[in-house]
Design a protein around this motif. Sequence first.
Motif, mmCIF file in Angstrom:
data_model
loop_
_atom_site.group_PDB
_atom_site.id
_atom_site.type_symbol
_atom_site.label_atom_id
_atom_site.label_comp_id
_atom_site.label_asym_id
_atom_site.label_seq_id
_atom_site.Cartn_x
_atom_site.Cartn_y
_atom_site.Cartn_z
ATOM 1 N N GLU A 85 0.820 -1.208 0.000
ATOM 2 C CA GLU A 85 0.000 0.000 0.000
ATOM 3 C C GLU A 85 0.857 1.263 0.000
ATOM 4 O O GLU A 85 0.481 2.271 -0.591
ATOM 5 C CB GLU A 85 -0.938 0.012 1.214
ATOM 6 C CG GLU A 85 -1.992 -1.067 1.200
ATOM 7 C CD GLU A 85 -1.474 -2.416 1.674
ATOM 8 O OE1 GLU A 85 -0.393 -2.476 2.315
ATOM 9 O OE2 GLU A 85 -2.134 -3.422 1.382
ATOM 10 N N ASP A 86 2.007 1.200 0.661
ATOM 11 C CA ASP A 86 2.902 2.364 0.697
ATOM 12 C C ASP A 86 3.466 2.662 -0.692
ATOM 13 O O ASP A 86 3.549 3.826 -1.102
ATOM 14 C CB ASP A 86 4.057 2.125 1.672
ATOM 15 C CG ASP A 86 3.576 1.898 3.100
ATOM 16 O OD1 ASP A 86 2.477 2.388 3.446
ATOM 17 O OD2 ASP A 86 4.298 1.225 3.866
ATOM 18 N N ILE A 87 3.839 1.626 -1.420
ATOM 19 C CA ILE A 87 4.352 1.808 -2.776
ATOM 20 C C ILE A 87 3.250 2.357 -3.684
ATOM 21 O O ILE A 87 3.477 3.290 -4.467
ATOM 22 C CB ILE A 87 4.909 0.482 -3.340
ATOM 23 C CG1 ILE A 87 6.023 -0.076 -2.451
ATOM 24 C CG2 ILE A 87 5.367 0.654 -4.776
ATOM 25 C CD1 ILE A 87 7.261 0.770 -2.372
ATOM 26 N N VAL A 88 2.058 1.799 -3.575
ATOM 27 C CA VAL A 88 0.932 2.276 -4.380
ATOM 28 C C VAL A 88 0.659 3.749 -4.073
ATOM 29 O O VAL A 88 0.419 4.549 -4.984
ATOM 30 C CB VAL A 88 -0.324 1.413 -4.132
ATOM 31 C CG1 VAL A 88 -1.551 2.008 -4.804
ATOM 32 C CG2 VAL A 88 -0.091 -0.015 -4.624
ATOM 33 N N PHE A 89 0.728 4.116 -2.795
ATOM 34 C CA PHE A 89 0.515 5.515 -2.408
ATOM 35 C C PHE A 89 1.554 6.426 -3.047
ATOM 36 O O PHE A 89 1.224 7.517 -3.527
ATOM 37 C CB PHE A 89 0.566 5.634 -0.878
ATOM 38 C CG PHE A 89 0.422 7.043 -0.379
ATOM 39 C CD1 PHE A 89 -0.826 7.641 -0.312
ATOM 40 C CD2 PHE A 89 1.537 7.764 0.020
ATOM 41 C CE1 PHE A 89 -0.970 8.946 0.150
ATOM 42 C CE2 PHE A 89 1.410 9.070 0.473
ATOM 43 C CZ PHE A 89 0.157 9.661 0.537
ATOM 44 N N LYS A 93 0.312 9.205 -8.392
ATOM 45 C CA LYS A 93 0.206 10.357 -9.304
ATOM 46 C C LYS A 93 0.884 10.121 -10.651
ATOM 47 O O LYS A 93 0.805 10.969 -11.527
ATOM 48 C CB LYS A 93 0.791 11.598 -8.643
ATOM 49 C CG LYS A 93 -0.039 12.052 -7.449
ATOM 50 C CD LYS A 93 0.505 13.292 -6.829
ATOM 51 C CE LYS A 93 -0.350 13.701 -5.641
ATOM 52 N NZ LYS A 93 0.195 14.861 -4.942
ATOM 53 N N ASP A 94 1.554 8.975 -10.794
ATOM 54 C CA ASP A 94 2.182 8.627 -12.076
ATOM 55 C C ASP A 94 1.300 7.568 -12.735
ATOM 56 O O ASP A 94 1.328 6.400 -12.358
ATOM 57 C CB ASP A 94 3.591 8.078 -11.838
ATOM 58 C CG ASP A 94 4.355 7.846 -13.121
ATOM 59 O OD1 ASP A 94 3.714 7.589 -14.165
ATOM 60 O OD2 ASP A 94 5.597 7.913 -13.093
ATOM 61 N N ALA A 99 -0.782 2.200 -13.215
ATOM 62 C CA ALA A 99 -1.487 1.188 -14.013
ATOM 63 C C ALA A 99 -0.700 -0.115 -14.045
ATOM 64 O O ALA A 99 -1.286 -1.207 -13.936
ATOM 65 C CB ALA A 99 -1.721 1.699 -15.430
ATOM 66 N N ARG A 100 0.613 -0.030 -14.160
ATOM 67 C CA ARG A 100 1.441 -1.237 -14.198
ATOM 68 C C ARG A 100 1.398 -1.978 -12.869
ATOM 69 O O ARG A 100 1.247 -3.198 -12.830
ATOM 70 C CB ARG A 100 2.882 -0.867 -14.559
ATOM 71 C CG ARG A 100 3.819 -2.037 -14.624
ATOM 72 C CD ARG A 100 3.483 -2.961 -15.761
ATOM 73 N NE ARG A 100 4.473 -4.013 -15.846
ATOM 74 C CZ ARG A 100 4.234 -5.243 -16.249
ATOM 75 N NH1 ARG A 100 3.031 -5.580 -16.679
ATOM 76 N NH2 ARG A 100 5.174 -6.130 -16.273
#
Length: 125
Positions: A85-89, A93-94, A99-100
């Motif tokens: 979840e931290d990485i997704v957060f 904005k990119d 999407a990847r």
Amino acid sequence: MADEEDEAGFDEELDDGSSGMDASGHGKRKRLFSKELRCMMYGFGDDQNPYTESVDILEDLVIEFITEMTHKAMSIGRQGRVQVEDIVFLIRKDPRKFARVKDLLTMNEELKRARKAFDEANYGS
């Protein structure tokens, strides 16, 4: 006394100004992603055997990116731990990266379900 010598030697290794390079310009540390980066570079139109220097520069950039993202991820959420979840957060904005990551997470869940169904079919009743 021995501890002081070890610490001084460690500081000298860090501050020798060589940036992890020996006299010939090649990195001292083991290259972790060279094979994969060569394949990716070829897939994106580079020569089948790209210059070692190009691969090394790209690998340095990749490792720098991973390190920065890991440090940022460790500073948000639960301190000192990196969670998905931290990485997704961090990448929200990119659009391309988001999407990847979303595709990879979806695929991972599908693979987990398929493995579970396969295991139940083989080892279940």
